[in-house]
Design a protein around this motif. Structure first.
Motif, PDB file in Angstrom:
ATOM      1  N   LYS A 191     -14.008  48.108  66.447  1.00  0.00           N
ATOM      2  CA  LYS A 191     -13.337  49.265  67.044  1.00  0.00           C
ATOM      3  C   LYS A 191     -14.326  49.998  67.932  1.00  0.00           C
ATOM      4  O   LYS A 191     -15.532  49.797  67.835  1.00  0.00           O
ATOM      5  N   GLY A 192     -13.818  50.844  68.793  1.00  0.00           N
ATOM      6  CA  GLY A 192     -14.680  51.689  69.597  1.00  0.00           C
ATOM      7  C   GLY A 192     -15.108  51.023  70.882  1.00  0.00           C
ATOM      8  O   GLY A 192     -14.739  49.882  71.167  1.00  0.00           O
ATOM      9  N   SER A 193     -15.874  51.724  71.682  1.00  0.00           N
ATOM     10  CA  SER A 193     -16.252  51.173  72.979  1.00  0.00           C
ATOM     11  C   SER A 193     -17.758  51.194  73.178  1.00  0.00           C
ATOM     12  O   SER A 193     -18.465  52.015  72.603  1.00  0.00           O
ATOM     13  N   VAL A 194     -18.215  50.234  73.952  1.00  0.00           N
ATOM     14  CA  VAL A 194     -19.603  50.202  74.394  1.00  0.00           C
ATOM     15  C   VAL A 194     -19.551  50.213  75.918  1.00  0.00           C
ATOM     16  O   VAL A 194     -19.078  49.247  76.524  1.00  0.00           O
ATOM     17  N   ARG A 195     -19.971  51.312  76.532  1.00  0.00           N
ATOM     18  CA  ARG A 195     -19.881  51.396  77.986  1.00  0.00           C
ATOM     19  C   ARG A 195     -21.261  51.390  78.604  1.00  0.00           C
ATOM     20  O   ARG A 195     -22.163  52.050  78.120  1.00  0.00           O
ATOM     21  N   TYR A 196     -21.400  50.590  79.651  1.00  0.00           N
ATOM     22  CA  TYR A 196     -22.645  50.577  80.395  1.00  0.00           C
ATOM     23  C   TYR A 196     -22.306  50.818  81.844  1.00  0.00           C
ATOM     24  O   TYR A 196     -21.485  50.073  82.413  1.00  0.00           O
ATOM     25  N   ASP A 197     -22.877  51.847  82.438  1.00  0.00           N
ATOM     26  CA  ASP A 197     -22.525  52.240  83.802  1.00  0.00           C
ATOM     27  C   ASP A 197     -21.019  52.355  83.977  1.00  0.00           C
ATOM     28  O   ASP A 197     -20.469  51.924  84.984  1.00  0.00           O
ATOM     29  N   GLY A 198     -20.372  52.880  82.970  1.00  0.00           N
ATOM     30  CA  GLY A 198     -18.939  53.116  83.078  1.00  0.00           C
ATOM     31  C   GLY A 198     -18.049  51.950  82.692  1.00  0.00           C
ATOM     32  O   GLY A 198     -16.882  52.131  82.411  1.00  0.00           O
ATOM     33  N   ALA A 199     -18.603  50.710  82.662  1.00  0.00           N
ATOM     34  CA  ALA A 199     -17.756  49.555  82.357  1.00  0.00           C
ATOM     35  C   ALA A 199     -17.866  49.211  80.868  1.00  0.00           C
ATOM     36  O   ALA A 199     -18.954  49.286  80.299  1.00  0.00           O
ATOM     37  N   ASN A 200     -16.732  48.852  80.274  1.00  0.00           N
ATOM     38  CA  ASN A 200     -16.765  48.473  78.864  1.00  0.00           C
ATOM     39  C   ASN A 200     -17.367  47.070  78.738  1.00  0.00           C
ATOM     40  O   ASN A 200     -16.857  46.105  79.301  1.00  0.00           O
ATOM     41  N   ILE A 201     -18.465  46.968  77.997  1.00  0.00           N
ATOM     42  CA  ILE A 201     -19.112  45.660  77.877  1.00  0.00           C
ATOM     43  C   ILE A 201     -18.952  45.081  76.478  1.00  0.00           C
ATOM     44  O   ILE A 201     -19.555  44.076  76.135  1.00  0.00           O
ATOM     45  N   ALA A 202     -18.109  45.728  75.656  1.00  0.00           N
ATOM     46  CA  ALA A 202     -18.002  45.297  74.256  1.00  0.00           C
ATOM     47  C   ALA A 202     -17.483  43.872  74.145  1.00  0.00           C
ATOM     48  O   ALA A 202     -17.811  43.165  73.201  1.00  0.00           O
ATOM     49  N   ASP A 203     -16.685  43.424  75.117  1.00  0.00           N
ATOM     50  CA  ASP A 203     -16.034  42.127  74.946  1.00  0.00           C
ATOM     51  C   ASP A 203     -16.630  41.010  75.789  1.00  0.00           C
ATOM     52  O   ASP A 203     -16.125  39.899  75.783  1.00  0.00           O
ATOM     53  N   ILE A 204     -17.681  41.300  76.546  1.00  0.00           N
ATOM     54  CA  ILE A 204     -18.179  40.216  77.389  1.00  0.00           C
ATOM     55  C   ILE A 204     -19.323  39.480  76.688  1.00  0.00           C
ATOM     56  O   ILE A 204     -20.058  40.060  75.902  1.00  0.00           O
ATOM     57  N   PRO A 205     -19.434  38.170  76.941  1.00  0.00           N
ATOM     58  CA  PRO A 205     -20.408  37.348  76.215  1.00  0.00           C
ATOM     59  C   PRO A 205     -21.854  37.694  76.592  1.00  0.00           C
ATOM     60  O   PRO A 205     -22.096  38.231  77.678  1.00  0.00           O
ATOM     61  N   PRO A 206     -22.802  37.404  75.697  1.00  0.00           N
ATOM     62  CA  PRO A 206     -24.191  37.803  75.882  1.00  0.00           C
ATOM     63  C   PRO A 206     -24.781  37.397  77.230  1.00  0.00           C
ATOM     64  O   PRO A 206     -25.509  38.173  77.843  1.00  0.00           O
ATOM     65  N   HIS A 207     -24.473  36.177  77.688  1.00  0.00           N
ATOM     66  CA  HIS A 207     -25.138  35.748  78.915  1.00  0.00           C
ATOM     67  C   HIS A 207     -24.665  36.542  80.130  1.00  0.00           C
ATOM     68  O   HIS A 207     -25.333  36.569  81.152  1.00  0.00           O
ATOM     69  N   ARG A 208     -23.512  37.204  79.997  1.00  0.00           N
ATOM     70  CA  ARG A 208     -23.050  38.049  81.102  1.00  0.00           C
ATOM     71  C   ARG A 208     -23.617  39.452  80.986  1.00  0.00           C
ATOM     72  O   ARG A 208     -23.839  40.130  81.986  1.00  0.00           O
TER      73      ARG A 208
END
Lengths: 300, 337, 235
Positions: free
Chosen positions: C55-72
């Motif tokens: 649950k919840g969000s992880v935002r980096y520079d405004g974009a949610n990065i919680a669901d993108i794979p590590p290499h991205r």
């Protein structure tokens, strides 16, 4: 037994050693990066040979086109096996045994499929004019032109793949994934791409090796990949898992060893060649348990 | 509870005896052989489970000792006249002819000894190197059998081996083997093995002598596979260098993987799936008629389908059909280990 | 820069993080401290994409990065040097750094960054052709950090950079961390040595049993009685 005789045997071992070297590199790369013994590699090899045979015999392509058909066939087989056997299998993070059995199942399935489709008889492998002919040197050694071709192409490919793995960005990334796939992802390396690259290269080499086998022995059979696959796997282990040049050198050592074993002993012993190969392996493993050369990709 | 358990065991045994009796009475020829073959295969699979499932090593070398046991039993039971006609044996061996139980015991011991002698040096190897070396043992034994013609008759193999194996021998031994393994696993020895297979390093630190226990389970397992090989030889009645080759070894390992390695039930289920599965699929291969449409025979299809099944099980049921559980005749109470 | 809101995460059924909020602003060093097993490393893994938060969000520079794979995540500009030093032991120091800059396009840029890292850690330059597994512990940590900054990350995640190192080496490493921050990277520093972490950081979060216990400016936290009692008592 003269030096001349030995030199002649050395020449005779060129193609057999090349076939093994090309296959061994495939085993070593896939083991290095995925930690799995790809038992189906012998079948990838066999499918390459059938693709070449089919292209030349039925589609009436030229021999060089047949070589590309072999590579295409092997690559197709390799990528399909990766996609439909190993990838779904590894996704569940199973025990090593599970993948091992799956790999064995893929190997058995493909061999049986080709036996079912084409029967287990031998078929003549196509050849080309430029491969025929024998060169006799001044000292009386005879060299088959096709053996020279096979050896030359193999050396080029071995050097090429070694340089690729050692010095290119994609090659270094492959070794990084082999060492620690998770750490590799953290620096932005896509592990799946690295695995695909390994399968692609391994299959290309298997395709070339298949053509070399066909040209050298003149036949294709559905079970042609079994024995030679085992020998090549032995070479991969001897060469130090993950070590590309090591696998190639070990391939030539085993190839030469087999030829010498048959050539130097009375004919009655020739049938014991497999025992000899394994005895050689045992001997080397007991002297150096991690192979002749340093393992290059350490899978943790 | 104990009384209850004993009663259940006796009832189970009686039911089994009844079933075997029915099978012997009503099944004929091929189908009876199939039932016996299932028993023999189960014994071998159980032996391999003891070797591979309960320790942290993975051996593909059991084909070698089985080969040794098979040839030993064949040579000990064949009539001297046959032996002198096709083989060149030392006189004492040529003249010797022993009863089935003695041959079986000899086969088991022979397998045990050869397994220890062949694989002991390989124990210093790790991981894939051990797998490779053990695979070599199976291949080399076959290759040697091809070449020691005076003992083995080479590729031609030995024929007219006395038909001793019947349903009672097979299932009697199977029940005994299951009982022994069960008792073994519940003992201190079994717990030590379980500890080793879970975490060898920890087990070593805790003072478990890993080498000794590995060796022990190796010896016991090899003995069982040896007995299985003897039963197989006296069922099939021929013995040749390909009898227990790498393909056979893989089939057994595949059974364990299908059923789930490390459990008795897994070995039995796996043996069942591979033995009877091939039979169930046989009609497909021989061609059949669906709604007036004749499907032509495709030879070799069974092997392909079995291989596909194997791969599918490894993908979707990586711990085997039994998922690492044991079937029990009496359910354990909650809280029991 | 980085903002985590109400994040819940765990491994399978075991929930480890029970809803945390955390923020790293541009150009600051933020410390995340707490005892073993508090969920600090898990938090890092959520940012790198190795674990997907429940649950919840992880935002980096405004974009949610919680669901993108590590290499991205790496190519999005987040560098990570982890506990256990995720370096490639079978590669040379040079090759390791090249892999650290895997997502860099262009040879010149790669050269430039490598020169910068060699400047930062001259020891690595001396060892450039050596296999990473033959380096000392301190050198391996330098290499891990060097790899993480190759890509000129906007955010640098450092997990226990002092772990298992001699105090002298730790001091050296921390100097370099401060230097990396001055060059423009924001840093999220996970550390068990609370005193050390509070000294270098501007703000800090104290994590206990998967929750943020206290947060605030580091110099204030350093005077907080609870922190002094629980974490700094020995000093």
């Amino acid at each position: 037994m003269s030096a001349h005789y030995l030199a002649q045997q050395l020449i005779n071992a060129l193609s057999h050693g090349s076939i093994l070297a090309l296959l061994a590199i495939g085993y070593t790369m896939i083991y290095g990066i995925l930690g799995l013994i790809n038992f189906a590699h012998g079948e990838i090899f066999m499918i390459g040979a059938f693709a070449c045979f089919g292209a030349v015999e039925f589609l009436e392509m030229s021999f060089p086109a047949g070589v590309f058909a072999a590579i295409a066939g092997s690559v197709l087989a390799g990528l399909l096996i990766e996609r439909f056997v190993y990838r779904p299998c590894l996704k569940r993070k199973p025990e090593a045994l599970t993948v091992f059995i799956a790999s064995f199942g893929a190997s058995l399935g493909l061999r049986n499929l080709f036996t079912m489709l084409f029967g287990d008889g031998r078929r003549p492998f196509p050849s080309a004019g430029f491969l025929e002919g024998i060169i006799v040197t001044e000292s009386g050694l005879t060299v088959n032109v096709k053996d020279l071709w096979i050896f030359g192409v193999t050396v080029i490919l071995v050097v090429g793949v070694s340089v690729f793995v050692k010095h290119t960005k994609a090659g270094i990334a492959m070794r990084a994934v082999a060492y620690d796939a998770n750490a590799a992802r953290l620096v932005g390396i896509n592990g799946a791409t690295a695995v695909l690259t390994a399968f692609l290269l391994a299959s290309i080499l298997a395709g070339v090796s298949a053509v070399a086998y066909g040209v050298s022995y003149g036949i294709v059979t559905p079970s042609m990949g079994y024995q030679i696959g085992l020998d090549a796997f032995i070479a991969a282990v001897l060469g130090g898992i993950g070590n590309v040049p090591g696998a190639a050198v070990a391939g030539y050592i085993i190839g030469l060893g087999e030829i010498l074993f048959v050539a130097l002993l009375p004919p009655g012993y020739s049938a014991a060649r497999p025992t000899f190969v394994w005895a050689l392996l045992f001997l080397i493993l007991f002297l150096k348990p991690s192979g002749l050369f340093r393992p290059d990709m350490k899978n943790r | 509870m104990d009384m209850n358990k004993a009663m259940r065991s006796i009832a189970g045994l009686a039911a089994l005896i009844g079933l075997l009796f029915l099978a012997e009475t009503f099944l004929r020829g091929y189908y009876l052989r199939l039932v016996i073959l299932f028993g023999v295969t189960s014994i071998v699979a159980l032996g391999v489970t003891v070797i591979n499932g309960y320790t942290n090593i993975f051996s593909l070398g059991f084909g070698g000792p089985m080969m040794a046991a098979g040839y030993a039993s064949a040579l000990l039971t064949l009539p001297p006249a046959y032996k002198s006609a096709v083989l060149h044996l030392p006189l004492w061996l040529e003249q010797m002819q022993v009863s089935f139980p003695v041959a079986m015991l000899c086969g088991g011991i022979f397998a045990m000894l050869s397994s220890v002698v062949l694989l002991l040096p390989a124990f210093r190897l790790r991981g894939q190197y051990f797998i490779l070396a053990s695979m070599g043992v199976t291949i080399v034994t076959g290759n040697l059998a091809e070449n020691f013609r005076s003992f083995t008759h080479g590729d031609m193999g030995l024929r007219s081996i006395p038909a001793f194996t019947n349903i009672w021998w097979t299932y009697g031994i199977l029940v005994a083997v299951i009982y022994c393994i069960h008792r073994l696993m519940e003992s201190k020895y079994g717990r030590a093995l379980a500890a080793i297979s879970r975490d060898p390093e920890l087990a070593g630190v805790m003072g478990i002598d890993i080498a000794r226990y590995t060796m022990l389970s190796f010896a016991v397992g090899s003995f069982i596979t040896g007995v299985g090989a003897v039963l197989w030889v006296h069922l099939v009645l021929t013995m040749n260098p390909k009898a227990f080759n790498l393909v056979y070894v893989f089939q057994i390992v595949a059974m364990l993987a299908i059923g789930g390695i490390g459990t008795i039930s897994g070995a039995l289920v796996g043996a069942g799936v591979l033995t009877f599965g091939a039979e169930l699929l046989a009609p497909v291969q021989e061609g059949f008629t669906v709604m007036g449409l004749r499907i032509p025979p495709v030879f070799g299809l069974v092997n392909v389908l079995m291989a596909i099944l194997l791969v599918l099980i490894m993908i979707y049921k990586p711990r085997g059909i039994m998922n690492g559980r044991e079937l029990r005749m009496c359910r354990r109470k909650k809280g029991d280990p | 820069m980085l903002s985590i809101e109400n994040m819940v995460a765990g491994y399978g059924k075991a929930q480890v993080i029970h809803g945390i909020d955390l923020e790293v602003r541009s150009g600051e060093i933020v410390a995340l401290v707490g005892p073993n097993g508090a969920g600090k490393t898990t938090t890092i893994r959520c940012i790198t994409g190795e674990i997907r938060p429940v649950k919840g969000s992880v935002r980096y520079d405004g974009a949610n990065i919680a669901d993108i794979p590590p290499h991205r995540v790496a190519s999005a500009g987040i560098g990570c040097a982890r506990e256990g030093r995720n370096i490639f032991g079978n590669l040379t120091v040079y090759e390791n750094l090249a892999m650290g800059g895997y997502v860099i396009r262009g040879h010149l840029k790669l050269r430039e960054r490598m020169a910068w890292v060699y400047d930062l850690f001259p020891r690595l330059k001396e060892r450039t052709g050596q296999l990473a597994e033959s380096l000392s512990g301190g050198e391996q940590q330098m290499l891990a950090i060097g790899m993480a900054v190759m890509n000129e990350p906007g955010l640098l995640l450092l997990d226990e950079p002092s772990l298992g190192l001699a105090p002298v080496v730790v001091d050296q490493i921390y100097e370099k961390i401060a230097e990396i921050c001055r060059e423009g990277a924001s840093i999220l520093l996970v550390e068990q040595d609370v005193g050390l972490a509070l000294d270098i950081s501007r703000r800090a979060y104290v994590m206990e049993s998967g929750q943020i216990r206290i947060s605030g400016p580091s110099d204030e936290l350093g005077k907080d009685p609870y922190i002094i009692d629980t974490y700094l008592g020995a000093r």
